[in-house]
Design a protein around this motif. Structure first.
Motif, short mmCIF file in Angstrom:
data_model
loop_
_atom_site.label_atom_id
_atom_site.label_comp_id
_atom_site.label_asym_id
_atom_site.label_seq_id
_atom_site.Cartn_x
_atom_site.Cartn_y
_atom_site.Cartn_z
N ARG A 267 44.48 -6.04 -7.83
CA ARG A 267 43.55 -5.20 -8.81
C ARG A 267 44.23 -5.45 -10.33
NH1 ARG A 267 43.53 -2.86 -3.80
NH2 ARG A 267 41.78 -2.28 -3.02
N ASP A 268 45.23 -5.83 -10.44
CA ASP A 268 45.99 -5.89 -11.87
C ASP A 268 45.04 -7.19 -12.61
OD1 ASP A 268 49.19 -5.06 -10.97
OD2 ASP A 268 47.43 -3.95 -11.50
N THR A 269 44.48 -8.04 -11.89
CA THR A 269 43.95 -9.16 -12.59
C THR A 269 42.43 -8.84 -13.08
OG1 THR A 269 42.88 -10.01 -10.51
CG2 THR A 269 45.31 -10.71 -11.14
N GLY A 270 41.70 -7.75 -12.20
CA GLY A 270 40.60 -7.33 -12.82
C GLY A 270 39.36 -8.42 -12.15
N ASP A 271 39.93 -9.37 -11.30
CA ASP A 271 39.01 -10.41 -10.64
C ASP A 271 38.58 -9.84 -9.40
OD1 ASP A 271 37.83 -12.38 -10.08
OD2 ASP A 271 39.47 -13.81 -9.61
N GLY A 272 37.25 -9.02 -9.62
CA GLY A 272 36.92 -8.76 -8.09
C GLY A 272 35.61 -9.35 -7.56
N SER A 273 35.19 -10.57 -8.47
CA SER A 273 34.18 -11.21 -7.94
C SER A 273 34.36 -12.63 -7.57
CB SER A 273 33.10 -11.42 -9.25
OG SER A 273 31.90 -12.11 -8.77
N TRP A 274 33.77 -12.86 -6.32
CA TRP A 274 34.13 -14.29 -5.51
C TRP A 274 33.18 -15.15 -5.62
CZ3 TRP A 274 36.38 -15.20 -0.07
CH2 TRP A 274 37.54 -15.82 -0.22
N GLY A 275 32.00 -14.88 -6.04
CA GLY A 275 30.99 -15.88 -6.00
C GLY A 275 30.02 -15.66 -4.81
N ALA A 276 28.87 -16.36 -4.84
CA ALA A 276 28.09 -16.28 -3.68
C ALA A 276 28.53 -16.97 -2.52
CB ALA A 276 26.71 -17.13 -4.20
N GLY B 183 34.46 -21.06 -11.38
CA GLY B 183 35.86 -21.15 -11.59
C GLY B 183 36.18 -22.65 -12.13
N GLU B 184 37.14 -22.91 -12.72
CA GLU B 184 37.54 -24.45 -12.85
C GLU B 184 37.51 -25.44 -11.82
OE1 GLU B 184 41.20 -24.65 -14.75
OE2 GLU B 184 42.31 -23.45 -13.43
N ASP B 185 37.71 -24.83 -10.53
CA ASP B 185 38.06 -25.71 -9.31
C ASP B 185 36.93 -25.94 -8.61
OD1 ASP B 185 40.79 -25.92 -10.21
OD2 ASP B 185 40.94 -23.82 -9.54
N GLU B 186 35.57 -25.56 -8.98
CA GLU B 186 34.61 -26.06 -8.10
C GLU B 186 34.49 -27.40 -7.64
OE1 GLU B 186 30.86 -24.55 -9.69
OE2 GLU B 186 31.60 -22.49 -9.80
N GLY B 187 34.01 -27.77 -6.58
CA GLY B 187 33.70 -29.06 -6.25
C GLY B 187 34.70 -29.77 -5.47
N PHE B 188 35.51 -29.14 -5.01
CA PHE B 188 36.79 -29.37 -4.27
C PHE B 188 36.69 -29.12 -2.84
CE2 PHE B 188 38.85 -29.84 -8.14
CZ PHE B 188 39.82 -30.99 -7.88
N GLY B 189 35.44 -28.40 -2.29
CA GLY B 189 35.25 -28.19 -0.96
C GLY B 189 34.60 -29.33 -0.35
N LEU B 190 34.57 -29.37 1.00
CA LEU B 190 34.15 -30.58 2.01
C LEU B 190 32.75 -30.30 2.44
CD1 LEU B 190 37.26 -30.78 4.19
CD2 LEU B 190 36.43 -32.41 2.17
N GLU B 191 32.20 -29.37 1.71
CA GLU B 191 30.83 -29.06 2.12
C GLU B 191 29.94 -30.43 2.20
OE1 GLU B 191 29.30 -25.85 -0.38
OE2 GLU B 191 29.25 -24.58 1.45
N GLN B 192 29.15 -30.60 3.24
CA GLN B 192 28.47 -31.73 3.41
C GLN B 192 27.17 -31.60 3.79
OE1 GLN B 192 30.08 -34.72 5.92
NE2 GLN B 192 31.86 -34.80 4.88
N SER B 193 26.05 -32.39 3.07
CA SER B 193 24.76 -31.87 3.16
C SER B 193 24.14 -32.91 4.21
CB SER B 193 23.88 -31.43 2.06
OG SER B 193 24.00 -32.47 1.04
N THR B 194 23.25 -32.60 4.95
CA THR B 194 22.71 -33.93 5.93
C THR B 194 21.56 -34.60 4.82
OG1 THR B 194 20.93 -32.25 6.65
CG2 THR B 194 23.09 -32.64 7.99
N ALA B 195 21.39 -35.83 5.05
CA ALA B 195 20.69 -36.45 4.19
C ALA B 195 19.07 -36.24 4.92
CB ALA B 195 21.04 -38.03 4.51
N LEU C 244 41.41 -16.70 -4.25
CA LEU C 244 41.16 -15.91 -5.33
C LEU C 244 40.71 -16.73 -6.49
CD1 LEU C 244 43.67 -12.70 -5.12
CD2 LEU C 244 41.10 -12.72 -4.47
N HIS C 245 41.31 -17.66 -6.71
CA HIS C 245 41.42 -18.17 -8.20
C HIS C 245 41.07 -20.03 -7.90
CE1 HIS C 245 42.82 -14.47 -9.64
NE2 HIS C 245 44.12 -14.50 -8.94
N GLY C 246 41.21 -20.43 -6.82
CA GLY C 246 40.85 -21.87 -6.89
C GLY C 246 42.19 -22.98 -6.71
N VAL C 247 42.01 -24.14 -6.58
CA VAL C 247 42.96 -24.90 -6.31
C VAL C 247 44.09 -24.98 -7.12
CG1 VAL C 247 42.12 -26.95 -7.56
CG2 VAL C 247 43.18 -27.58 -5.30
#
Length: 499
Positions: free
Chosen positions: A107-116, A123-135, A371-374
């Motif tokens: 709680r010292d960081t004050g970062d209480g939000s994680w996104g949808a 955050g700076e590390d978006e896009g590193f997931g392996l989520e795949q959408s079907t075509a 909490l903060h990304g890759v």
């Protein structure tokens, strides 16, 4: 020494893996979808097994509607295994709330939000997931075959065009020489060329091309932009890749403004039009483990019940069969089936507990990532996790194979969280290789076109941030991520600047 044959009795000890143990080990390596297929086979071979009730969350909602929600239920993990089998409970009822103090949010960081929950963790590390959408729901081949009949003029042309469609790769290109296709079909080359021209008129624009230049030319014709200037630009794609703007302007005989418009038009075309369609083999990744963060800052870890069928023993049918068994063979068969059913339920139960134990330890070790990304991913080995949960390293390896974890930052392979350490930091453990890669990508993405960072400069910047790594390591990571050299990036940014 006697050479006559004789019989000797010898006593020895050895460790032998029983078939049940071998099967239990195999279950650890299977994903939830593979377990679903395995359970389907078990249901067909063992009449005493059947699928259980709806997931516990649904039952809880039903109890809330029925007014019986005030009655506390004994936690599943506190009951005897045989009692669980008798009720037909699956391991998906295992506890999912981990309130360990080690997993409390900082709680010292004050970062209480994680996104949808859809994976947009920010955050700076978006896009590193392996989520795949079907075509699309149909494949490229099916989409083209549906158009051939209406576009062709006769049955012979339809036959040749369909043969060409069947030879297109997943990107929509025709890699096989047209002369070989004509010879294989026993038709004149001129007819094969007419059929290919017909295929190239189908949707999506660009399919049936034999190289990139032809693919872009087809799309330019479709957009009514294939004039002599655009044709010369497409014929010199190598100059476009190298960013030689002055030569392109001279070859195309256009001014700077017109060249910018032509390059913008070229970038709007799809170099691989066939990838907009899926194949029958493609599919979305179904996560095996779901991780979320509760309002009080603790982590919730659960198995994905949507892909995890629940097995139970069909007790009424068991009683009916038991009453009807009159001879010894029938009773022995029934006993074997009952033991197999109980063993399978116990094995699945143990598998789920092991998966949850490994997943919870991963969350503990890699809390900074969640909490903060890759950039906060720590070096982690299978041995470290195995020692913490008091299991063998090979067991952890099997558990993390073919398993995916979904969190608000995306969907990740469990193996993703096990990375080597590079560059000793102040804590002595170094930084994760993935964290270093993420920082290299961030630095190269943010660089100015007039101040491209060399590998030596990247090393200096990383060392200033605490990443003590060699230049060859930076070059290796950069190439692994598909980031070009400083010369290549300078040309690309120069070309992008004029567009």
């Amino acid at each position: 020494m006697s050479l006559a044959p004789r019989l000797d009795l010898r006593q020895s000890q050895s460790l032998v893996m029983t078939p049940q143990l071998q099967q239990a080990i195999k279950l650890l390596t299977l994903s939830n979808l593979e377990i679903e297929a395995f359970i389907g086979d078990a249901l067909e071979s063992n009449p005493l097994l059947e699928l259980g009730e709806t997931p516990q969350a649904e039952r809880g909602a039903e109890r809330g509607e029925g007014g019986d929600s005030d009655v506390p239920e004994t936690p599943r993990e506190e009951r005897e295994a045989d009692a669980l089998i008798a009720e037909g409970a699956g391991q998906s009822d295992a506890p999912t709330d981990l309130a360990s103090a080690a997993l409390e949010i900082d709680r010292d960081t004050g970062d209480g939000s994680w996104g949808a929950a859809d994976g947009s963790g920010g955050g700076e590390d978006e896009g590193f997931g392996l989520e795949q959408s079907t075509a699309a729901g149909i494949s490229l081949s099916e989409h083209l075959h549906a158009q051939v009949g209406a576009a062709a003029s006769d049955e012979r042309e339809i036959f040749i065009a369909r043969a060409i469609v069947d030879r297109l790769d997943e990107a929509g290109y025709l890699a096989e020489p047209l002369t070989e296709i004509a010879a294989a079909l026993g038709v004149p080359l001129a007819e094969a060329e007419r059929a290919l021209a017909l295929v190239q008129t189908l949707d999506p624009a660009g399919v049936g091309a034999r190289d990139l230049a032809e693919c872009l030319a087809i799309q330019a014709r479709e957009a009514d932009r294939y004039d002599p200037c655009m044709a010369r630009l497409i014929d010199h794609l190598d100059l476009v890749a190298r960013g030689e703007v002055a030569r392109l302007r001279k070859l195309c005989e256009v001014d700077q403004e017109e060249l910018v418009e032509m390059l913008a038009e070229l970038r709007a075309y799809d170099p691989r039009p066939g990838l907009a369609f899926g194949t029958r083999e493609d599919g979305a990744i179904a996560p095996d483990i779901l991780i979320d963060r509760s309002p009080d800052g603790t982590w919730r870890i659960a198995l994905n019940e949507a892909t995890l069928p629940r097995l139970v023993v069909n007790r009424p049918y068991l009683v009916t069969l038991r009453d009807g068994c009159r001879d010894r063979d029938s009773r022995s068969w029934l006993k074997d089936k009952l033991e197999d059913a109980r063993w399978l339920i116990r094995a699945l139960d143990q598998r789920q507990k092991t998966i949850l134990a490994v997943a919870s330890e991963i969350v503990t070790q890699q809390e900074g990532f969640f909490l903060h990304g890759v950039s906060h991913l720590r070096p982690l080995t299978l041995k470290q996790v195995a020692e913490k949960i008091e299991m063998h390293e090979s067991t952890v390896s099997r558990v993390t194979s073919n398993k995916f974890l979904h969190c608000p930052r995306g969907t990740f392979d469990l193996k993703y969280f096990f990375t080597s350490g590079v560059g000793g930091g102040e804590d002595g453990e170094g930084a994760s290789a993935e964290a270093v890669k993420a920082r290299i990508k961030a630095l190269t993405d943010a660089e100015d076109a007039k101040a491209i960072l060399s590998d030596d400069k990247l090393v200096d910047l990383l060392k200033a941030e605490g990443f003590d790594i060699a230049r060859r390591t930076v070059a290796k990571y950069r190439e692994a991520m598909g980031i070009g050299s400083s010369v290549q990036r300078r040309r690309a940014k120069k070309l992008a600047a004029i567009g």
